[in-house]
Enzyme design. Structure first.
Site, PDB file in Angstrom:
ATOM      1  N   ASP A 159       0.657  -0.884   0.168  1.00  0.00           N
ATOM      2  CA  ASP A 159       0.002   0.389  -0.158  1.00  0.00           C
ATOM      3  C   ASP A 159       1.045   1.232   0.397  1.00  0.00           C
ATOM      4  O   ASP A 159       2.151   1.139   0.373  1.00  0.00           O
ATOM      5  CB  ASP A 159      -0.947  -0.198   0.948  1.00  0.00           C
ATOM      6  CG  ASP A 159      -1.594   1.168   1.620  1.00  0.00           C
ATOM      7  OD1 ASP A 159      -2.767   1.627   0.718  1.00  0.00           O
ATOM      8  OD2 ASP A 159      -2.059   1.818   2.223  1.00  0.00           O
ATOM      9  N   ASP A 166      -0.316   5.044   0.645  1.00  0.00           N
ATOM     10  CA  ASP A 166      -0.195   6.358   1.711  1.00  0.00           C
ATOM     11  C   ASP A 166      -0.176   5.372   3.239  1.00  0.00           C
ATOM     12  O   ASP A 166      -1.261   4.715   3.164  1.00  0.00           O
ATOM     13  CB  ASP A 166      -1.812   6.942   1.495  1.00  0.00           C
ATOM     14  CG  ASP A 166      -1.665   7.525   0.804  1.00  0.00           C
ATOM     15  OD1 ASP A 166      -1.088   8.627   0.933  1.00  0.00           O
ATOM     16  OD2 ASP A 166      -2.229   7.341  -0.486  1.00  0.00           O
ATOM     17  N   ASP A 217      -1.861  -1.208   5.631  1.00  0.00           N
ATOM     18  CA  ASP A 217      -1.487  -0.323   7.220  1.00  0.00           C
ATOM     19  C   ASP A 217      -3.589  -0.042   7.566  1.00  0.00           C
ATOM     20  O   ASP A 217      -3.871   0.080   8.994  1.00  0.00           O
ATOM     21  CB  ASP A 217      -1.319   1.473   7.275  1.00  0.00           C
ATOM     22  CG  ASP A 217      -2.190   2.220   6.789  1.00  0.00           C
ATOM     23  OD1 ASP A 217      -2.944   3.716   7.369  1.00  0.00           O
ATOM     24  OD2 ASP A 217      -1.886   1.687   5.436  1.00  0.00           O
TER      25      ASP A 217
END
Length: 237
Positions: A12, A14, A182
């Site tokens: 991922d 961000d 995250d």
């Protein structure tokens, strides 16, 4: 998890590779002010990140009475969304930076334990244009054979379409692939594609990540290498 047999690592962006919180929050608030609404606290905006730019703006608007229930063709949404995209395009690297240890970890991870090149890619729900520009600006691009964004496919994460496309391009089977992210969106994406997932507690959506129960957790990017080498005990549920 088959750490040592992994051939493809999909990250991922961000909250995983980059700390983009401040630039995203500033851009959302700029759009809200442009539309005659007030600013929102950064913590509120950050809690809405993860499902793409359009959903981010829709959730931010819903914090105001006049913005609740806006449709995609609503003039308020359209004005805020377009302003956000234009503003963020200019300000995407004002404060955004790689998390500590990211570049060093990628340098180590690009080589598999047997000495062969390990393939790595980015799959984000951020629009692909700014995603690639950020990777280029922060020196991340050389590590990835592909960067796909939320507008690269008909469906965004947690739909597995993007992850499956990356596996096909890399010639990697699900058991040879690891998703690193995250948020619960990344965990669900991995589950939908039948691959393992490593959660990063230092990102933007720790609460949703923990609730989704990834296969394992690390507290810093510097722990990625040791986790994949199997030389440290990662947190497991």
């Amino acid at each position: 998890m088959p750490w040592k047999s992994l051939r493809l690592l999909v990250f991922d962006l961000d909250g995983t590779l980059i700390d983009s919180r401040r630039d995203i929050c500033n851009s959302v608030n700029a759009a809200l002010v442009h539309c005659g609404l007030g600013e929102l606290p950064d913590d509120v905006i950050a809690g809405h990140i993860g499902d793409g730019a359009a959903m981010l703006i829709r959730r931010a608007l819903a914090e105001f009475p006049e913005g609740r229930g806006v449709a995609a063709d609503d003039s308020l949404f359209e004005a805020a969304f377009r302003y956000f995209l234009d503003y963020y395009r200019v300000h995407k690297l004002d404060f955004t930076c790689c998390y500590p240890g990211v570049l060093e970890a990628l340098e180590e991870l690009k080589t598999a334990p047997d000495g062969s090149a390990r393939q790595m890619a980015v799959l984000t729900n951020k629009p692909v244009g700014p995603a690639r520009a950020i990777c280029e600006g922060l020196g991340l691009s050389p590590y990835f054979f592909q960067v796909y964004g939320g507008d690269s496919f008909p469906a965004k994460k947690p739909d597995p379409m993007g992850l499956e496309a990356l596996m096909a391009e890399a010639g990697a089977r699900p058991e040879e692939t690891l998703m690193i992210g995250d948020s619960d969106v990344d965990v669900k994406t991995a589950r939908n594609a039948g691959v393992c997932v490593l959660g990063c507690t230092f990102g933007l959506a720790t609460e949703s990540l923990l609730e989704a129960e990834p296969d394992a957790l690390v507290d810093a990017a510097s722990e990625w290498t040791a986790a994949l080498a199997g030389s440290v005990a990662v947190k497991k549920f």
